[in-house]
Write a protein that holds these residues in place. Sequence first.
Motif, short mmCIF file in Angstrom:
data_model
loop_
_atom_site.label_atom_id
_atom_site.label_comp_id
_atom_site.label_asym_id
_atom_site.label_seq_id
_atom_site.Cartn_x
_atom_site.Cartn_y
_atom_site.Cartn_z
N VAL A 1 0.85 -1.19 0.00
CA VAL A 1 0.00 0.00 0.00
C VAL A 1 0.89 1.25 0.00
N ALA A 2 2.06 1.13 0.65
CA ALA A 2 2.97 2.27 0.74
C ALA A 2 3.66 2.58 -0.59
N GLU B 1 5.43 6.04 -1.47
CA GLU B 1 6.89 6.16 -1.48
C GLU B 1 7.34 6.81 -2.79
N GLY C 1 6.81 10.41 -2.82
CA GLY C 1 7.63 11.15 -1.87
C GLY C 1 6.84 11.68 -0.68
N VAL C 2 5.81 10.96 -0.25
CA VAL C 2 5.01 11.40 0.90
C VAL C 2 5.81 11.19 2.19
N GLU C 3 5.68 12.14 3.12
CA GLU C 3 6.39 12.04 4.40
C GLU C 3 5.97 10.80 5.18
N HIS C 4 6.86 10.31 6.03
CA HIS C 4 6.64 9.05 6.72
C HIS C 4 5.36 9.02 7.56
N MET D 1 2.37 9.03 5.52
CA MET D 1 2.27 7.74 4.86
C MET D 1 1.57 6.72 5.76
N ILE E 1 -1.96 4.87 4.92
CA ILE E 1 -1.99 3.42 4.76
C ILE E 1 -3.05 2.85 5.68
N MET F 1 -3.16 6.88 -2.48
CA MET F 1 -2.62 7.99 -3.26
C MET F 1 -3.64 9.11 -3.42
N ARG G 1 1.56 3.29 -10.73
CA ARG G 1 1.58 3.83 -9.38
C ARG G 1 2.78 4.76 -9.19
N ASN H 1 13.85 11.09 -5.27
CA ASN H 1 12.80 11.72 -4.45
C ASN H 1 11.85 10.70 -3.85
N THR I 1 10.45 8.41 -0.82
CA THR I 1 10.50 8.29 0.64
C THR I 1 10.32 6.81 0.97
#
Lengths: 280, 272
Positions: free
Chosen positions: A105-106, A110, A113-116, A119, A123, A159, B225, B232, B234
């Motif tokens: 799902v991540a 990833e 570039g979404v912040e942790h 994220m 999820i 997303m 996706r 870039n 994460t």
Amino acid sequence: MALEDRIVVDHVSYQYEDAADPALNSVSFQVRPGEFVAILGHNGSGKSTLAKLINALYLPTEGRVLVCGMDTADEDRLWDIRQQAGMIFQNPDNQLVATVVEEDVAFGLENMGVEHDEMVRRIHSALETVRMTEYASSSPHMLSGGQKQRVAIAGVLAMEPNCIIADESTAMLDPSGRREVLDTIRQLNRDKNITVLWITHYMEEAALADRVLVVSDGRLVMSGTPREVFRQVDRLRELHLDTPPMAALAHTLRQQGLPISDEILTVEEMAEEVARILCP
Amino acid sequence: MLNNITLGQYYPVDSPVHRLDPRVKILLAIAMIVCVFLVGNLLGYGLILVFVLFAARLAHVPFRVLMKGLKPLRFILILTFLLNLFFTVGEPLWSLGFIHITREGLRQSIHYSLRLIFLVVSTSLLTLTTSPIQLSDGMELLLSPLKIIHFPAHELAMMMSIALRFIPTLLEETDKIMKAQMARGADFESGNLLNRAKAMIPLLVPLFVSAFRRASDLAMAMEARCYHGGENRTRLRVLKLKKGDLYACLLMALLIIAVIVEARLVPGGLIL
């Protein structure tokens, strides 16, 4: 062609490099926000090609495709388009990337570039929406086909897309898996107002849509509400497509001279109609 | 058979060693290899043995499991031992006909065998306590500085993780194709080696065809996706150094120092 349309397909043709005939031939349609549109067609009709054109996996040979106002030919907007128009494929095995459900799902996040922390939040909420939270740390190969497709939906959902395009996502599932996936998508369409483009060759699924488009030999041949499309039983048969069983039955009864309405799609409607005729 | 495959050697329990940062563990394994090469005598190997046993104990890895890594190496070990024993020139200890065993030969054969054993055991400790996915994560991060010389660290890790994801899927598929071919009268078990190898063709061809199809599907799904390489990007799995990592490093430093000091203080090679 209104600006607020989610998806605009404008005189699009597409030709595969080694093919003699174009896979799509001057197809045009628009999808409004929140609409659930089913695209019907038999194998090789061009419906999968159409799906890939909307996600900018393919670019039209002629014409143009707009997703949320962005032209798919615009390379600068490529990642925005793919984020806005999430795609679910046919084979549940061949679209999961990671060895653990939550990491799959991540994957899209990833890439974006979404912040942790964000994220983790997304999820969690995506898995909850598709009711797969308890499988968050399972490995995909332990899941059933329907569950895998729901994980794929969660991956797209995380997303935060405006549209979801499902390319025959139920074709490889058993009946209960098909129900799971279809219910999940309809719920997203209803509750989150996500526009859905549902590509299928199952008539019963298409019957649930707001609008049905029929593609045959790369052309858009029919379009309308399920009732408008399915009442044309002879036309559908010409195109080698099935009709929903009740629509077919109503058609046969009408041919036998019974005054049955041509708007029947479900068993309940048929029962009421027959009751109305028998005991007026 | 297919539902619970453990990949590689990974020994899935929870322990302080399992919880160590994979990057640290990889570096520690390298340090350990260097350490094994620094050892000059039996006492040094004793130090390493104590360290390995302590680490294995801390990792809840039974001795039997730790030693399993040596099994495929048994012929090489025996060969190393015998070759060194018989073909080293030096002060004769014992001879029978054309066979001579020398003091140096005995020393070297023990030395090289122990070195080989400890090399395998200490790297096994890494693979036993680190899952393949953590290993590939650790490698990616350790190698990422090499990206400036265009070393594909992210791509390698991604390939590794996809391979891990698809191993069960392909195994399942192999099983399915095998049964389908057997239902049509294929015979995978009898005949000589050549016949059995030939019998694999109707298994391998469909398997490869489908693997290529899967690869192309997956590439498309990844692109859909927004996958565009490592730039870039994460990560969901973030590696953070913890106190345990520090302690592990200190212990290793201690071992290295002990081995070096011991090699200096006890001269004259092996104590025999």
